[in-house]
Design a protein around this motif. Structure first.
Motif, PDB file in Angstrom:
ATOM      1  N   UNK A   1       7.721  -1.424  -0.646  1.00  0.00           N
ATOM      2  CA  UNK A   1       7.523  -2.758  -1.162  1.00  0.00           C
ATOM      3  C   UNK A   1       8.454  -3.716  -0.563  1.00  0.00           C
ATOM      4  N   UNK A   2       9.716  -3.435  -0.793  1.00  0.00           N
ATOM      5  CA  UNK A   2      10.887  -4.619  -0.158  1.00  0.00           C
ATOM      6  C   UNK A   2      10.637  -4.543   1.244  1.00  0.00           C
ATOM      7  N   UNK A   3      10.392  -3.327   2.020  1.00  0.00           N
ATOM      8  CA  UNK A   3      10.062  -3.503   3.413  1.00  0.00           C
ATOM      9  C   UNK A   3       8.875  -4.387   3.751  1.00  0.00           C
ATOM     10  N   UNK A   4       7.971  -4.275   2.980  1.00  0.00           N
ATOM     11  CA  UNK A   4       6.794  -5.206   3.397  1.00  0.00           C
ATOM     12  C   UNK A   4       7.117  -6.779   3.214  1.00  0.00           C
ATOM     13  N   UNK A   5       8.109  -6.989   2.145  1.00  0.00           N
ATOM     14  CA  UNK A   5       8.600  -8.269   2.001  1.00  0.00           C
ATOM     15  C   UNK A   5       9.275  -8.676   3.478  1.00  0.00           C
ATOM     16  N   UNK A   6      10.236  -7.624   3.764  1.00  0.00           N
ATOM     17  CA  UNK A   6      11.007  -8.112   4.970  1.00  0.00           C
ATOM     18  C   UNK A   6      10.356  -7.985   6.296  1.00  0.00           C
ATOM     19  N   UNK A   7       9.208  -7.346   6.077  1.00  0.00           N
ATOM     20  CA  UNK A   7       8.212  -7.155   7.270  1.00  0.00           C
ATOM     21  C   UNK A   7       7.560  -8.807   7.458  1.00  0.00           C
ATOM     22  N   UNK A   8       7.093  -9.445   6.535  1.00  0.00           N
ATOM     23  CA  UNK A   8       6.738 -10.664   6.404  1.00  0.00           C
ATOM     24  C   UNK A   8       7.654 -11.573   6.890  1.00  0.00           C
ATOM     25  N   UNK A   9       8.948 -11.694   6.457  1.00  0.00           N
ATOM     26  CA  UNK A   9       9.951 -12.737   6.704  1.00  0.00           C
ATOM     27  C   UNK A   9      10.536 -12.407   7.997  1.00  0.00           C
ATOM     28  N   UNK A  10      10.607 -11.140   8.627  1.00  0.00           N
ATOM     29  CA  UNK A  10      11.159 -10.936   9.834  1.00  0.00           C
ATOM     30  C   UNK A  10      10.460 -10.273  10.721  1.00  0.00           C
ATOM     31  N   UNK A  11       9.417  -9.796  10.675  1.00  0.00           N
ATOM     32  CA  UNK A  11       8.641  -8.931  11.456  1.00  0.00           C
ATOM     33  C   UNK A  11       8.761  -7.548  11.188  1.00  0.00           C
TER      34      UNK A  11
ATOM     35  N   UNK B   1      12.854   5.645   4.513  1.00  0.00           N
ATOM     36  CA  UNK B   1      11.773   6.442   5.079  1.00  0.00           C
ATOM     37  C   UNK B   1      10.480   5.571   4.361  1.00  0.00           C
ATOM     38  N   UNK B   2      10.508   5.083   3.342  1.00  0.00           N
ATOM     39  CA  UNK B   2       9.477   4.268   2.917  1.00  0.00           C
ATOM     40  C   UNK B   2       9.254   2.939   3.661  1.00  0.00           C
ATOM     41  N   UNK B   3      10.369   2.359   3.822  1.00  0.00           N
ATOM     42  CA  UNK B   3      10.380   0.983   4.518  1.00  0.00           C
ATOM     43  C   UNK B   3       9.711   1.433   5.912  1.00  0.00           C
ATOM     44  N   UNK B   4      10.220   2.283   6.542  1.00  0.00           N
ATOM     45  CA  UNK B   4      10.084   2.830   7.795  1.00  0.00           C
ATOM     46  C   UNK B   4       8.457   3.031   8.524  1.00  0.00           C
ATOM     47  N   UNK B   5       7.822   3.774   7.204  1.00  0.00           N
ATOM     48  CA  UNK B   5       6.469   4.157   7.380  1.00  0.00           C
ATOM     49  C   UNK B   5       5.549   2.739   7.228  1.00  0.00           C
ATOM     50  N   UNK B   6       6.114   1.903   6.150  1.00  0.00           N
ATOM     51  CA  UNK B   6       5.020   0.826   6.098  1.00  0.00           C
ATOM     52  C   UNK B   6       5.002  -0.075   7.499  1.00  0.00           C
ATOM     53  N   UNK B   7       6.302  -0.358   7.859  1.00  0.00           N
ATOM     54  CA  UNK B   7       6.590  -1.258   8.967  1.00  0.00           C
ATOM     55  C   UNK B   7       5.865  -0.563  10.223  1.00  0.00           C
TER      56      UNK B   7
ATOM     57  N   UNK C   1       0.756  -1.105   0.081  1.00  0.00           N
ATOM     58  CA  UNK C   1      -0.120  -0.062  -0.114  1.00  0.00           C
ATOM     59  C   UNK C   1       0.849   1.249   0.010  1.00  0.00           C
ATOM     60  N   UNK C   2       2.092   1.212   0.890  1.00  0.00           N
ATOM     61  CA  UNK C   2       2.786   2.438   0.847  1.00  0.00           C
ATOM     62  C   UNK C   2       3.426   2.654  -0.617  1.00  0.00           C
TER      63      UNK C   2
END
Length: 464
Positions: free
Chosen positions: A311-321, A375-381, A159-160
Protein backbone atom coordinates in the motif's frame (compact mmCIF):
# COMPACT_ATOMS: atom_id res chain seq x y z
CA UNK A 1 -16.70 -23.01 -19.97
CA UNK A 2 -18.53 -19.99 -21.39
CA UNK A 3 -18.62 -16.69 -19.56
CA UNK A 4 -21.96 -15.01 -18.80
CA UNK A 5 -20.09 -11.75 -19.22
CA UNK A 6 -19.54 -12.33 -22.93
CA UNK A 7 -20.70 -9.55 -25.15
CA UNK A 8 -20.13 -6.71 -22.71
CA UNK A 9 -19.42 -3.37 -24.37
CA UNK A 10 -18.28 0.04 -23.24
CA UNK A 11 -21.91 0.82 -22.49
CA UNK A 12 -21.96 -2.16 -20.14
CA UNK A 13 -18.79 -0.91 -18.49
CA UNK A 14 -20.31 2.51 -18.00
CA UNK A 15 -23.22 0.94 -16.12
CA UNK A 16 -20.73 -0.20 -13.45
CA UNK A 17 -18.87 2.56 -11.65
CA UNK A 18 -15.11 2.81 -11.99
CA UNK A 19 -14.78 2.40 -8.23
CA UNK A 20 -16.69 -0.88 -8.31
CA UNK A 21 -14.69 -2.19 -11.26
CA UNK A 22 -11.46 -1.43 -9.38
CA UNK A 23 -12.72 -3.25 -6.29
CA UNK A 24 -13.76 -6.19 -8.42
CA UNK A 25 -10.25 -6.30 -9.86
CA UNK A 26 -8.79 -6.15 -6.32
CA UNK A 27 -10.76 -9.26 -5.41
CA UNK A 28 -8.74 -11.41 -7.81
CA UNK A 29 -5.63 -10.74 -5.70
CA UNK A 30 -7.62 -11.51 -2.54
CA UNK A 31 -9.10 -14.71 -4.00
CA UNK A 32 -5.90 -16.11 -5.52
CA UNK A 33 -3.31 -15.24 -2.85
CA UNK A 34 -3.96 -18.37 -0.68
CA UNK A 35 -2.46 -20.58 -3.39
CA UNK A 36 0.88 -18.90 -2.71
CA UNK A 37 0.45 -18.47 1.04
CA UNK A 38 -1.13 -21.80 1.98
CA UNK A 39 -0.19 -24.31 -0.71
CA UNK A 40 3.15 -23.13 -2.04
CA UNK A 41 4.82 -21.79 1.11
CA UNK A 42 3.53 -22.29 4.64
CA UNK A 43 1.16 -25.28 4.81
CA UNK A 44 1.12 -27.82 1.99
CA UNK A 45 4.80 -27.66 1.00
CA UNK A 46 5.98 -28.54 4.54
CA UNK A 47 3.26 -31.22 4.72
CA UNK A 48 4.68 -32.97 1.64
CA UNK A 49 8.12 -32.99 3.25
CA UNK A 50 6.64 -34.45 6.43
CA UNK A 51 4.77 -37.23 4.61
CA UNK A 52 7.75 -38.29 2.50
CA UNK A 53 10.01 -38.24 5.54
CA UNK A 54 13.24 -37.72 3.61
CA UNK A 55 13.75 -33.98 3.41
CA UNK A 56 16.16 -34.19 0.49
CA UNK A 57 13.82 -36.38 -1.56
CA UNK A 58 10.84 -34.18 -0.71
CA UNK A 59 12.64 -30.98 -1.67
CA UNK A 60 13.80 -32.53 -4.94
CA UNK A 61 10.30 -33.75 -5.79
CA UNK A 62 8.78 -30.40 -4.87
CA UNK A 63 11.34 -28.59 -6.97
CA UNK A 64 10.78 -30.83 -10.00
CA UNK A 65 7.00 -30.47 -9.74
CA UNK A 66 7.08 -26.68 -9.52
CA UNK A 67 9.80 -26.56 -12.17
CA UNK A 68 7.69 -28.62 -14.61
CA UNK A 69 4.75 -26.27 -14.08
CA UNK A 70 7.11 -23.35 -14.64
CA UNK A 71 8.21 -24.76 -18.00
CA UNK A 72 4.58 -25.02 -19.16
CA UNK A 73 3.90 -21.47 -17.98
CA UNK A 74 7.04 -20.12 -19.67
CA UNK A 75 6.20 -21.77 -22.99
CA UNK A 76 2.49 -20.97 -23.17
CA UNK A 77 2.09 -17.67 -21.31
CA UNK A 78 3.17 -15.34 -24.14
CA UNK A 79 1.24 -17.38 -26.73
CA UNK A 80 -1.97 -17.23 -24.72
CA UNK A 81 -1.48 -13.53 -24.08
CA UNK A 82 -1.03 -12.86 -27.78
CA UNK A 83 -4.11 -14.93 -28.61
CA UNK A 84 -6.21 -13.02 -26.09
CA UNK A 85 -5.05 -9.70 -27.53
CA UNK A 86 -5.90 -10.87 -31.05
CA UNK A 87 -9.33 -12.28 -30.18
CA UNK A 88 -10.23 -9.34 -27.92
CA UNK A 89 -11.42 -11.61 -25.09
CA UNK A 90 -9.67 -11.99 -21.76
CA UNK A 91 -12.59 -12.88 -19.51
CA UNK A 92 -13.15 -16.19 -21.29
CA UNK A 93 -9.59 -17.23 -20.49
CA UNK A 94 -9.95 -16.15 -16.87
CA UNK A 95 -12.95 -18.46 -16.50
CA UNK A 96 -11.00 -21.39 -17.95
CA UNK A 97 -7.93 -20.90 -15.77
CA UNK A 98 -10.07 -20.24 -12.71
CA UNK A 99 -11.55 -23.71 -13.21
CA UNK A 100 -8.01 -25.15 -13.31
CA UNK A 101 -7.15 -23.28 -10.10
CA UNK A 102 -10.18 -24.72 -8.29
CA UNK A 103 -9.70 -28.29 -9.58
CA UNK A 104 -5.99 -28.38 -8.81
CA UNK A 105 -6.18 -26.87 -5.34
CA UNK A 106 -9.16 -28.97 -4.25
CA UNK A 107 -7.39 -32.09 -5.51
CA UNK A 108 -4.59 -31.91 -2.94
CA UNK A 109 -7.13 -33.22 -0.41
CA UNK A 110 -6.20 -36.63 -1.86
CA UNK A 111 -2.72 -36.39 -0.29
CA UNK A 112 -3.54 -38.86 2.50
CA UNK A 113 -0.42 -39.92 4.43
CA UNK A 114 -1.24 -43.63 4.26
CA UNK A 115 -1.98 -43.59 0.50
CA UNK A 116 0.22 -40.80 -0.82
CA UNK A 117 0.56 -40.82 -4.62
CA UNK A 118 3.38 -38.33 -5.18
CA UNK A 119 2.96 -38.09 -8.95
CA UNK A 120 -0.79 -37.54 -8.78
CA UNK A 121 -0.46 -34.91 -6.07
CA UNK A 122 2.29 -33.05 -7.92
CA UNK A 123 0.19 -33.17 -11.09
CA UNK A 124 -2.86 -31.73 -9.35
CA UNK A 125 -0.77 -29.09 -7.63
CA UNK A 126 0.78 -28.12 -10.97
CA UNK A 127 -2.65 -27.84 -12.62
CA UNK A 128 -3.77 -25.37 -9.97
CA UNK A 129 -0.50 -23.44 -10.11
CA UNK A 130 -0.69 -23.12 -13.89
CA UNK A 131 -4.30 -21.96 -13.61
CA UNK A 132 -3.34 -19.30 -11.07
CA UNK A 133 -0.36 -18.01 -13.08
CA UNK A 134 -2.28 -17.83 -16.37
CA UNK A 135 -5.32 -16.19 -14.80
CA UNK A 136 -2.96 -13.64 -13.24
CA UNK A 137 -1.54 -12.75 -16.66
CA UNK A 138 -4.99 -11.84 -17.96
CA UNK A 139 -6.12 -9.95 -14.86
CA UNK A 140 -2.84 -8.00 -14.72
CA UNK A 141 -3.36 -6.92 -18.32
CA UNK A 142 -6.64 -5.24 -17.26
CA UNK A 143 -4.79 -2.79 -14.99
CA UNK A 144 -4.42 0.03 -17.56
CA UNK A 145 -8.21 -0.07 -18.16
CA UNK A 146 -8.86 0.89 -14.53
CA UNK A 147 -7.25 4.30 -14.31
CA UNK A 148 -5.04 6.92 -15.90
CA UNK A 149 -1.28 6.66 -16.15
CA UNK A 150 -0.88 8.54 -12.86
CA UNK A 151 -3.44 6.39 -11.03
CA UNK A 152 -2.37 2.84 -11.87
CA UNK A 153 0.53 2.82 -9.38
CA UNK A 154 -1.84 3.46 -6.51
CA UNK A 155 -4.37 0.94 -7.90
CA UNK A 156 -1.70 -1.76 -8.29
CA UNK A 157 -0.32 -1.14 -4.77
CA UNK A 158 -3.76 -1.26 -3.19
CA UNK A 159 -4.50 -4.48 -5.06
CA UNK A 160 -1.33 -6.15 -3.81
CA UNK A 161 -2.03 -4.97 -0.26
CA UNK A 162 -5.60 -6.28 -0.44
CA UNK A 163 -4.30 -9.63 -1.71
CA UNK A 164 -1.78 -9.87 1.12
CA UNK A 165 -4.56 -9.29 3.65
CA UNK A 166 -6.54 -12.11 2.07
CA UNK A 167 -3.56 -14.44 2.31
CA UNK A 168 -2.99 -13.40 5.94
CA UNK A 169 -6.59 -14.15 6.96
CA UNK A 170 -6.52 -17.48 5.14
CA UNK A 171 -3.28 -18.45 6.91
CA UNK A 172 -4.69 -17.48 10.30
CA UNK A 173 -7.80 -19.58 9.64
CA UNK A 174 -5.69 -22.60 8.67
CA UNK A 175 -3.37 -22.36 11.67
CA UNK A 176 -6.15 -21.65 14.16
CA UNK A 177 -8.83 -24.12 13.05
CA UNK A 178 -7.44 -26.79 10.72
CA UNK A 179 -3.68 -27.48 10.51
CA UNK A 180 -2.89 -29.97 13.26
CA UNK A 181 0.48 -30.18 14.99
CA UNK A 182 2.26 -33.33 16.22
CA UNK A 183 -0.17 -33.56 19.15
CA UNK A 184 -3.20 -33.53 16.83
CA UNK A 185 -4.40 -30.05 17.78
CA UNK A 186 -4.32 -26.68 16.08
CA UNK A 187 -2.54 -23.55 17.32
CA UNK A 188 -5.62 -22.86 19.48
CA UNK A 189 -5.12 -26.19 21.22
CA UNK A 190 -8.30 -27.67 19.72
CA UNK A 191 -8.87 -30.60 17.33
CA UNK A 192 -9.35 -29.62 13.67
CA UNK A 193 -12.74 -28.04 12.97
CA UNK A 194 -15.61 -29.70 11.08
CA UNK A 195 -14.85 -33.04 12.73
CA UNK A 196 -11.78 -33.61 10.55
CA UNK A 197 -9.63 -36.56 11.65
CA UNK A 198 -6.16 -35.44 12.82
CA UNK A 199 -4.83 -39.02 12.62
CA UNK A 200 -5.48 -38.97 8.86
CA UNK A 201 -4.11 -35.39 8.65
CA UNK A 202 -7.47 -34.24 7.34
CA UNK A 203 -7.07 -30.86 9.02
CA UNK A 204 -3.86 -30.07 7.13
CA UNK A 205 -5.16 -31.63 3.90
CA UNK A 206 -8.21 -29.37 4.13
CA UNK A 207 -5.89 -26.62 2.92
CA UNK A 208 -6.80 -27.73 -0.62
CA UNK A 209 -10.61 -27.50 -0.38
CA UNK A 210 -10.31 -24.30 1.71
CA UNK A 211 -8.15 -22.68 -0.98
CA UNK A 212 -10.63 -23.72 -3.68
CA UNK A 213 -13.69 -22.52 -1.74
CA UNK A 214 -11.97 -19.25 -0.87
CA UNK A 215 -11.29 -18.64 -4.56
CA UNK A 216 -14.85 -19.50 -5.66
CA UNK A 217 -16.47 -17.21 -3.09
CA UNK A 218 -14.18 -14.21 -3.51
CA UNK A 219 -14.06 -14.31 -7.31
CA UNK A 220 -17.79 -13.47 -7.36
CA UNK A 221 -17.15 -9.69 -7.10
CA UNK A 222 -14.57 -9.94 -9.87
CA UNK A 223 -16.94 -11.60 -12.31
CA UNK A 224 -19.82 -9.32 -11.32
CA UNK A 225 -18.00 -5.99 -11.52
CA UNK A 226 -15.06 -6.34 -13.93
CA UNK A 227 -15.76 -5.82 -17.61
CA UNK A 228 -13.64 -5.88 -20.71
CA UNK A 229 -13.16 -2.56 -22.47
CA UNK A 230 -14.27 -4.12 -25.73
CA UNK A 231 -15.60 -7.38 -27.12
CA UNK A 232 -15.11 -8.41 -30.72
CA UNK A 233 -15.58 -11.58 -32.66
CA UNK A 234 -12.29 -13.47 -33.09
CA UNK A 235 -11.02 -13.05 -36.65
CA UNK A 236 -10.43 -16.04 -38.87
CA UNK A 237 -7.05 -17.56 -38.22
CA UNK A 238 -6.82 -15.92 -34.79
CA UNK A 239 -4.25 -18.46 -33.57
CA UNK A 240 -1.90 -17.85 -36.50
CA UNK A 241 -2.36 -14.11 -36.16
CA UNK A 242 -1.50 -14.39 -32.48
CA UNK A 243 1.64 -16.42 -33.15
CA UNK A 244 2.77 -14.05 -35.88
CA UNK A 245 2.15 -11.09 -33.61
CA UNK A 246 4.11 -12.73 -30.79
CA UNK A 247 7.01 -13.55 -33.10
CA UNK A 248 7.01 -9.95 -34.28
CA UNK A 249 7.01 -8.69 -30.69
CA UNK A 250 9.98 -10.88 -29.77
CA UNK A 251 11.89 -9.82 -32.91
CA UNK A 252 11.17 -6.20 -32.10
CA UNK A 253 12.50 -6.38 -28.51
CA UNK A 254 15.98 -5.12 -29.52
CA UNK A 255 14.18 -2.11 -30.99
CA UNK A 256 12.52 -1.43 -27.61
CA UNK A 257 15.61 -1.34 -25.36
CA UNK A 258 13.75 -0.13 -22.29
CA UNK A 259 11.25 -3.00 -22.41
CA UNK A 260 14.04 -5.50 -23.09
CA UNK A 261 16.12 -4.15 -20.19
CA UNK A 262 13.14 -4.28 -17.86
CA UNK A 263 12.23 -7.86 -18.78
CA UNK A 264 15.87 -8.86 -18.18
CA UNK A 265 16.11 -6.92 -14.91
CA UNK A 266 12.86 -8.32 -13.52
CA UNK A 267 13.92 -11.80 -14.58
CA UNK A 268 16.82 -11.69 -12.12
CA UNK A 269 15.37 -9.77 -9.20
CA UNK A 270 12.05 -11.65 -9.22
CA UNK A 271 13.93 -14.96 -9.25
CA UNK A 272 15.94 -13.80 -6.23
CA UNK A 273 12.77 -12.68 -4.44
CA UNK A 274 11.13 -16.06 -5.07
CA UNK A 275 14.29 -17.72 -3.76
CA UNK A 276 14.02 -15.78 -0.50
CA UNK A 277 10.37 -16.78 -0.12
CA UNK A 278 10.99 -20.47 -0.88
CA UNK A 279 14.17 -20.93 1.17
CA UNK A 280 13.47 -18.61 4.11
CA UNK A 281 11.63 -21.24 6.13
CA UNK A 282 14.16 -23.96 5.33
CA UNK A 283 17.01 -21.67 6.34
CA UNK A 284 15.34 -20.76 9.65
CA UNK A 285 14.64 -24.41 10.44
CA UNK A 286 18.14 -25.58 9.61
CA UNK A 287 20.27 -22.70 10.95
CA UNK A 288 18.13 -21.47 13.86
CA UNK A 289 16.33 -24.75 14.68
CA UNK A 290 12.91 -23.07 14.40
CA UNK A 291 9.69 -24.97 14.99
CA UNK A 292 6.62 -24.83 12.77
CA UNK A 293 5.12 -22.26 15.17
CA UNK A 294 8.17 -20.01 14.84
CA UNK A 295 8.03 -20.29 11.05
CA UNK A 296 4.30 -19.54 11.09
CA UNK A 297 4.84 -16.37 13.12
CA UNK A 298 7.63 -15.42 10.73
CA UNK A 299 5.20 -15.89 7.83
CA UNK A 300 2.48 -13.83 9.47
CA UNK A 301 4.93 -11.00 10.11
CA UNK A 302 6.17 -11.04 6.51
CA UNK A 303 2.61 -11.03 5.12
CA UNK A 304 1.46 -8.15 7.35
CA UNK A 305 4.47 -6.03 6.39
CA UNK A 306 4.05 -7.04 2.77
CA UNK A 307 0.46 -5.77 2.78
CA UNK A 308 1.31 -2.51 4.52
CA UNK A 309 4.25 -1.73 2.27
CA UNK A 310 2.45 -2.77 -0.91
CA UNK A 311 0.00 0.00 0.00
CA UNK A 312 2.78 2.43 0.93
CA UNK A 313 4.67 1.44 -2.21
CA UNK A 314 1.61 2.29 -4.27
CA UNK A 315 1.59 5.77 -2.75
CA UNK A 316 5.32 6.16 -3.46
CA UNK A 317 4.73 4.83 -6.97
CA UNK A 318 2.27 7.65 -7.64
CA UNK A 319 4.57 10.27 -6.13
CA UNK A 320 7.92 9.19 -7.60
CA UNK A 321 7.17 6.55 -10.25
CA UNK A 322 7.76 2.78 -10.06
CA UNK A 323 11.48 2.76 -10.88
CA UNK A 324 12.66 4.45 -7.63
CA UNK A 325 10.38 2.12 -5.65
CA UNK A 326 11.83 -0.92 -7.43
CA UNK A 327 15.42 0.27 -6.90
CA UNK A 328 14.90 0.97 -3.19
CA UNK A 329 13.17 -2.38 -2.69
CA UNK A 330 15.97 -4.31 -4.42
CA UNK A 331 18.57 -2.55 -2.26
CA UNK A 332 16.64 -3.40 0.91
CA UNK A 333 16.30 -7.04 -0.14
CA UNK A 334 20.00 -7.22 -0.99
CA UNK A 335 20.87 -5.94 2.49
CA UNK A 336 18.45 -8.48 4.01
CA UNK A 337 20.02 -11.35 2.05
CA UNK A 338 23.50 -10.21 3.09
CA UNK A 339 22.46 -9.88 6.74
CA UNK A 340 21.06 -13.42 6.66
CA UNK A 341 24.55 -14.81 6.02
CA UNK A 342 25.75 -13.36 9.35
CA UNK A 343 22.98 -14.73 11.59
CA UNK A 344 23.24 -18.16 13.21
CA UNK A 345 22.36 -19.86 16.48
CA UNK A 346 25.74 -18.98 17.97
CA UNK A 347 26.58 -15.58 16.44
CA UNK A 348 24.95 -12.41 15.14
CA UNK A 349 26.99 -10.27 12.72
CA UNK A 350 30.18 -11.88 13.98
CA UNK A 351 29.43 -11.34 17.69
CA UNK A 352 29.26 -14.67 19.61
CA UNK A 353 26.03 -15.29 21.53
CA UNK A 354 24.85 -18.02 23.85
CA UNK A 355 23.08 -20.91 22.11
CA UNK A 356 19.98 -20.17 24.21
CA UNK A 357 19.96 -16.47 23.29
CA UNK A 358 16.88 -15.05 21.57
CA UNK A 359 18.95 -12.41 19.75
CA UNK A 360 19.39 -14.54 16.59
CA UNK A 361 15.63 -15.14 16.47
CA UNK A 362 14.79 -11.46 16.99
CA UNK A 363 17.34 -10.50 14.33
CA UNK A 364 15.90 -12.96 11.84
CA UNK A 365 12.37 -11.70 12.55
CA UNK A 366 13.66 -8.20 11.74
CA UNK A 367 15.17 -9.50 8.52
CA UNK A 368 11.84 -11.15 7.73
CA UNK A 369 10.08 -7.84 8.29
CA UNK A 370 12.38 -6.16 5.75
CA UNK A 371 11.82 -8.99 3.27
CA UNK A 372 8.05 -8.76 3.65
CA UNK A 373 7.97 -4.98 3.37
CA UNK A 374 10.34 -4.67 0.43
CA UNK A 375 8.86 -7.69 -1.33
CA UNK A 376 5.34 -6.26 -1.18
CA UNK A 377 6.41 -2.88 -2.54
CA UNK A 378 8.60 -4.50 -5.21
CA UNK A 379 5.87 -6.73 -6.63
CA UNK A 380 3.34 -3.91 -6.74
CA UNK A 381 5.71 -1.45 -8.45
CA UNK A 382 6.90 -4.13 -10.88
CA UNK A 383 3.37 -4.62 -12.17
CA UNK A 384 2.99 -0.87 -12.69
CA UNK A 385 6.35 -0.66 -14.47
CA UNK A 386 5.32 -3.43 -16.85
CA UNK A 387 2.22 -1.46 -17.81
CA UNK A 388 4.43 1.56 -18.56
CA UNK A 389 6.84 -0.47 -20.69
CA UNK A 390 4.29 -2.43 -22.71
CA UNK A 391 2.61 -1.63 -25.99
CA UNK A 392 -0.86 -0.48 -24.86
CA UNK A 393 -2.45 -2.33 -27.77
CA UNK A 394 -0.85 -5.68 -26.89
CA UNK A 395 -1.02 -5.55 -23.11
CA UNK A 396 -1.95 -9.20 -22.44
CA UNK A 397 0.84 -10.42 -24.70
CA UNK A 398 3.23 -8.16 -22.79
CA UNK A 399 2.22 -9.70 -19.48
CA UNK A 400 2.70 -13.09 -21.09
CA UNK A 401 6.28 -12.08 -21.86
CA UNK A 402 6.54 -10.76 -18.31
CA UNK A 403 5.47 -14.18 -17.02
CA UNK A 404 7.96 -15.83 -19.38
CA UNK A 405 10.73 -13.60 -18.02
CA UNK A 406 9.71 -14.55 -14.50
CA UNK A 407 9.87 -18.27 -15.28
CA UNK A 408 12.70 -18.46 -17.83
CA UNK A 409 15.38 -18.38 -15.13
CA UNK A 410 13.32 -19.71 -12.23
CA UNK A 411 15.88 -22.49 -11.84
CA UNK A 412 18.73 -20.06 -11.12
CA UNK A 413 18.00 -19.32 -7.45
CA UNK A 414 17.29 -22.89 -6.27
CA UNK A 415 20.05 -24.44 -8.38
CA UNK A 416 22.68 -21.90 -7.36
CA UNK A 417 21.69 -22.06 -3.69
CA UNK A 418 21.80 -25.86 -3.77
CA UNK A 419 25.18 -25.88 -5.52
CA UNK A 420 26.84 -23.34 -3.22
CA UNK A 421 25.37 -25.03 -0.13
CA UNK A 422 26.73 -28.39 -1.30
CA UNK A 423 30.19 -27.02 -2.15
CA UNK A 424 30.58 -25.02 1.06
CA UNK A 425 28.65 -27.28 3.42
CA UNK A 426 27.04 -24.14 4.85
CA UNK A 427 23.43 -23.02 4.67
CA UNK A 428 24.56 -19.49 5.46
CA UNK A 429 26.97 -19.25 2.52
CA UNK A 430 24.43 -21.11 0.41
CA UNK A 431 22.13 -18.07 0.18
CA UNK A 432 24.82 -15.74 -1.19
CA UNK A 433 23.76 -16.27 -4.85
CA UNK A 434 20.60 -14.29 -4.03
CA UNK A 435 22.77 -11.23 -3.44
CA UNK A 436 24.28 -11.59 -6.91
CA UNK A 437 20.87 -12.02 -8.57
CA UNK A 438 19.50 -8.90 -6.88
CA UNK A 439 22.52 -6.83 -7.89
CA UNK A 440 22.32 -8.00 -11.52
CA UNK A 441 18.65 -6.98 -11.60
CA UNK A 442 19.49 -3.59 -10.11
CA UNK A 443 22.30 -3.06 -12.63
CA UNK A 444 20.06 -3.80 -15.63
CA UNK A 445 17.42 -1.42 -14.28
CA UNK A 446 19.64 1.55 -15.22
CA UNK A 447 18.62 1.14 -18.89
CA UNK A 448 14.89 1.16 -18.11
CA UNK A 449 13.13 4.40 -19.05
CA UNK A 450 10.47 5.61 -16.58
CA UNK A 451 7.76 5.59 -19.27
CA UNK A 452 9.26 2.99 -21.56
CA UNK A 453 9.93 3.23 -25.26
CA UNK A 454 6.44 4.51 -26.04
CA UNK A 455 6.00 7.58 -23.82
CA UNK A 456 4.18 9.32 -26.65
CA UNK A 457 1.68 6.48 -26.88
CA UNK A 458 1.07 6.77 -23.14
CA UNK A 459 0.37 10.48 -23.41
CA UNK A 460 -2.07 9.87 -26.26
CA UNK A 461 -4.13 7.36 -24.26
CA UNK A 462 -7.50 8.63 -23.03
CA UNK A 463 -8.33 8.04 -19.40
CA UNK A 464 -11.08 5.45 -18.79
Amino acid sequence: MSSPLKGQTRAGMAAISTRRRIWGWFFFDWASQPYNTLLLTFIFGPYVKEVLGDGTAAQSAWGFGIGAAGVVIALLAPVLGALADTSGSRMRWIWIFSAMYVAGSAGVWLAAPDDFNLYLILFLFAVGLIGMEFATIFTNSMLPDLGSRDEIGRISGNGWAFGYVGGLIALILMLAFFAEGPNGTTMLGQPPALGLDPAAREGTRFVGPLTALWFIVFMIPFFLWVREPRSIRPPKGAVMLALKGLAGTIRSLPGTPSLLAYLASSMFYRDALNGIYVFGGIYAAGVLNWSVVDTGIFGLLAIVLGAVFAWIGGKADVAFGPRPVISASILALTVAALATVFVSRTSVFGVPVDAASRLPDITFYAIGAVIGAAGGALQSASRTMMVRQANPHRMTEAFGLYALAGKATSFLAPLSIGTVTYLTGSQQLGVTPLIVLFLVGLFLLRWVKPYGDRAAAWDAQPSP
